[in-house]
Design a protein around this motif. Structure first.
Motif, PDB file in Angstrom:
ATOM      1  N   UNK A  27       0.828  -1.208   0.000  1.00  0.00           N
ATOM      2  CA  UNK A  27       0.000   0.000   0.000  1.00  0.00           C
ATOM      3  C   UNK A  27       0.863   1.260   0.000  1.00  0.00           C
ATOM      4  N   UNK A  28       2.164   1.091   0.231  1.00  0.00           N
ATOM      5  CA  UNK A  28       3.098   2.223   0.208  1.00  0.00           C
ATOM      6  C   UNK A  28       4.112   2.066  -0.919  1.00  0.00           C
ATOM      7  N   UNK A  29       3.604   1.716  -2.118  1.00  0.00           N
ATOM      8  CA  UNK A  29       4.516   1.584  -3.256  1.00  0.00           C
ATOM      9  C   UNK A  29       5.053   2.923  -3.732  1.00  0.00           C
ATOM     10  N   UNK A  30       4.527   4.018  -3.165  1.00  0.00           N
ATOM     11  CA  UNK A  30       5.110   5.331  -3.440  1.00  0.00           C
ATOM     12  C   UNK A  30       6.420   5.521  -2.686  1.00  0.00           C
ATOM     13  N   UNK A  31       6.622   4.695  -1.662  1.00  0.00           N
ATOM     14  CA  UNK A  31       7.783   4.855  -0.790  1.00  0.00           C
ATOM     15  C   UNK A  31       8.772   3.703  -0.908  1.00  0.00           C
ATOM     16  N   UNK A  32       8.247   2.476  -1.061  1.00  0.00           N
ATOM     17  CA  UNK A  32       9.112   1.303  -1.080  1.00  0.00           C
ATOM     18  C   UNK A  32       8.769   0.379  -2.252  1.00  0.00           C
ATOM     19  N   UNK A  33       9.787  -0.277  -2.776  1.00  0.00           N
ATOM     20  CA  UNK A  33       9.608  -1.300  -3.797  1.00  0.00           C
ATOM     21  C   UNK A  33      10.290  -2.579  -3.321  1.00  0.00           C
ATOM     22  N   UNK A  34       9.487  -3.605  -3.082  1.00  0.00           N
ATOM     23  CA  UNK A  34      10.029  -4.882  -2.615  1.00  0.00           C
ATOM     24  C   UNK A  34      10.562  -5.644  -3.825  1.00  0.00           C
ATOM     25  N   UNK A  35      11.874  -5.798  -3.883  1.00  0.00           N
ATOM     26  CA  UNK A  35      12.518  -6.410  -5.054  1.00  0.00           C
ATOM     27  C   UNK A  35      12.916  -7.859  -4.821  1.00  0.00           C
ATOM     28  N   UNK A  36      13.079  -8.254  -3.588  1.00  0.00           N
ATOM     29  CA  UNK A  36      13.446  -9.643  -3.310  1.00  0.00           C
ATOM     30  C   UNK A  36      12.931 -10.045  -1.943  1.00  0.00           C
ATOM     31  N   UNK A  37      12.493 -11.303  -1.846  1.00  0.00           N
ATOM     32  CA  UNK A  37      12.028 -11.875  -0.583  1.00  0.00           C
ATOM     33  C   UNK A  37      12.875 -13.108  -0.305  1.00  0.00           C
ATOM     34  N   UNK A  38      13.477 -13.143   0.872  1.00  0.00           N
ATOM     35  CA  UNK A  38      14.453 -14.188   1.164  1.00  0.00           C
ATOM     36  C   UNK A  38      14.222 -14.748   2.562  1.00  0.00           C
ATOM     37  N   UNK A  39      14.150 -16.070   2.674  1.00  0.00           N
ATOM     38  CA  UNK A  39      14.021 -16.710   3.976  1.00  0.00           C
ATOM     39  C   UNK A  39      15.402 -16.831   4.630  1.00  0.00           C
ATOM     40  N   UNK A  40      15.461 -16.623   5.937  1.00  0.00           N
ATOM     41  CA  UNK A  40      16.753 -16.623   6.633  1.00  0.00           C
ATOM     42  C   UNK A  40      17.450 -17.983   6.552  1.00  0.00           C
ATOM     43  N   UNK A  41      16.680 -19.038   6.290  1.00  0.00           N
ATOM     44  CA  UNK A  41      17.273 -20.371   6.230  1.00  0.00           C
ATOM     45  C   UNK A  41      18.122 -20.587   4.976  1.00  0.00           C
ATOM     46  N   UNK A  42      18.087 -19.618   4.047  1.00  0.00           N
ATOM     47  CA  UNK A  42      18.949 -19.721   2.866  1.00  0.00           C
ATOM     48  C   UNK A  42      20.428 -19.577   3.228  1.00  0.00           C
ATOM     49  N   UNK A  43      20.692 -19.094   4.417  1.00  0.00           N
ATOM     50  CA  UNK A  43      22.067 -19.044   4.885  1.00  0.00           C
ATOM     51  C   UNK A  43      22.649 -17.641   4.959  1.00  0.00           C
ATOM     52  N   UNK A  44      23.580 -17.476   5.880  1.00  0.00           N
ATOM     53  CA  UNK A  44      24.188 -16.170   6.156  1.00  0.00           C
ATOM     54  C   UNK A  44      24.943 -15.628   4.938  1.00  0.00           C
ATOM     55  N   UNK A  45      25.662 -16.492   4.236  1.00  0.00           N
ATOM     56  CA  UNK A  45      26.449 -16.037   3.090  1.00  0.00           C
ATOM     57  C   UNK A  45      25.556 -15.491   1.986  1.00  0.00           C
TER      58      UNK A  45
END
Length: 451
Positions: free
Chosen positions: A156-174
């Motif tokens: 609802x705030x696409x005037x302010x932010x654009x979500x470009x990637x969604x990542x689960x923390x289990x993918x690893x620190x690196x």
């Protein structure tokens, strides 16, 4: 990055400075042109200076100067309400100076001109701001709970932010460390404490902007006091709600404001009562058991906005486009006028002007089954308005209501109460603030409740 942030800040300061100067100059023109000035030259400037301070503080309290991230409609409402309040105070001062009622037409015209200018300037400034500074590209790193509702809110705030990637923390620190460097900021959503701490430190080291969805314990610690008993920093969280002196000041303010409100708003409440009675001949008031400080039950008073037999199937929250709401009730709910009789609850001490929204015992029990910490809200009296009412909505999820109310409890101050009362005027003109839950919901619970 630092230079860009400074340029944004300068643009914001210039935009706000222009609005403030226009308001000061227009008031000064009206003061010196249409009202005979009884003061000497220094007195004239003192009056204009007092107006400047007042309009600045009231606009700031409404977040009207936060052009960079507030919605345009909220900015416009903030400026309009601040201008109206300032005009009223200015006119009262003029009448006090001359010990008589003066012609209000110049002040009214000034108010209209100021609102038109402020709205046009806000729209122009935001257009320029978005041209030079498009939405910030972000990556979301999430934990074990569903993300859909949170993403819906962010979108609802696409005037302010654009979500470009969604990542689960289990993918690893690196993987996380490599990816966050490609974006302008990172959002951390409900991560386990150990993983979150590591990522936050990494972002701090590389000067990456970080947005964190706080856990309940984060908010509790946010209200802690710094202690320096030894050469190791200590944080003290008293966890007692309000102190006795704070409760005394708050209760005194409640009695004064609710008493004045009952007297001043009596004609309006009488008109509302007549309209309700004429609608379906049913009772004017609706009494319902709610919970306040310490889990104490009391009967809340509201103007009836639904049909008489609206809850034959049991307790449930109002839904979107709820057909149980009467025609008069729709207007009352949109403007929050159905809550005016709660001033009597405040006057007798069941509620406060500012505090968490009072919940029904049966709905509270359902929330507590899912969120055991929900009773943390009961450390203070329930309120007509509050942190969750101003920054949230009617259908805000219980976990978010809890977090917002804890923000209020842990950071309480007399001035916060004043600010929230002023900001309540803004939500009266926002339809989404009274939007009901979805039709398939009985309460505001959703699947993605998290600590």
């Amino acid at each position: 990055m630092y230079a860009e942030e400074q340029r944004k800040r300068i643009l914001n300061l210039i935009a706000n400075f222009v609005i403030l100067v226009f308001e000061i100059v227009s008031f000064g023109f009206v003061w010196l042109t249409y009202y005979d000035d009884p003061f000497y030259m220094r007195g004239r400037y003192a009056v204009i200076g007092m107006y400047m301070v007042f309009v600045y503080l009231i606009t700031k309290s409404f977040n009207g100067y936060k052009i960079s991230y507030m919605k345009v409609i909220d900015l416009c409402l903030s400026h309009c309400i601040a201008i109206v309040f300032s005009a009223i105070v200015g006119y009262i001062f003029i009448c006090m100076v001359w010990h008589d009622y003066e012609n209000a037409v110049p002040i009214i015209i000034m108010t209209i001109v100021q609102m038109l200018f402020a709205n046009l300037w806000v729209y122009l400034t935001r257009h320029v701001y978005l041209h030079f500074y498009p939405p910030r590209k972000l990556i979301v790193i999430y934990g074990n709970y569903p993300l859909a509702d949170f993403l819906r809110k962010l979108n609802t705030r696409n005037d302010k932010y654009e979500i470009c990637e969604i990542l689960n923390y289990q993918r690893g620190y690196e993987k996380i460390c490599n990816d966050v460097l490609d974006f302008e900021g990172v959002i951390l959503y409900d991560l386990p404490a150990e993983e979150r701490n590591v990522i936050i430190k990494y972002c701090y080291e590389h000067s990456i902007r970080t947005y964190v969805v706080p856990k309940i314990t984060d908010i509790i610690m946010k209200g802690s006091d710094d202690l320096y008993l030894v050469d190791t920093p200590l944080l003290l969280s008293r966890n007692q709600g309000l102190h006795v002196d704070q409760r005394f000041v708050k209760r005194t303010m409640d009695i004064i404001i609710s008493g004045l409100g009952i007297v001043v708003l009596a004609p309006l409440m009488l008109i509302i009562a007549i309209l309700i009675k004429l609608t379906d001949k049913g009772p004017v008031f609706y009494r319902q058991v709610r919970l306040t400080r310490g889990g104490k039950e009391f009967k809340i008073f509201k103007f009836r906005s639904m049909h008489v037999h609206a809850e034959t199937d049991g307790a449930q929250l109002a839904k979107k486009d709820d057909d149980r709401v009467t025609h008069v009730g729709k207007i009352l709910r949109n403007l929050h006028l159905d809550e005016l009789p709660q001033l009597f609850n405040v006057f007798v001490g069941d509620m406060s002007i500012v505090g968490p929204r009072p919940e029904r015992p049966e709905i509270f029990k359902k929330y507590e089954e899912s969120i055991p910490e929900f009773d943390f809200r009961l450390k203070v009296k329930a309120g007509i308005t509050g942190y969750a009412q101003v920054y949230g909505k009617y259908n805000t999820t219980p976990i978010d209501k809890l977090k917002l109310d804890l923000m209020y409890i842990q950071q309480y101050s007399f001035w916060m109460d004043i600010k929230l009362m002023f900001m309540t005027f803004r939500i009266m003109f926002r339809k989404e603030s009274s939007e009901g839950v979805d039709r398939e919901q009985v309460t505001a619970l959703k699947e993605d409740n998290q600590d």
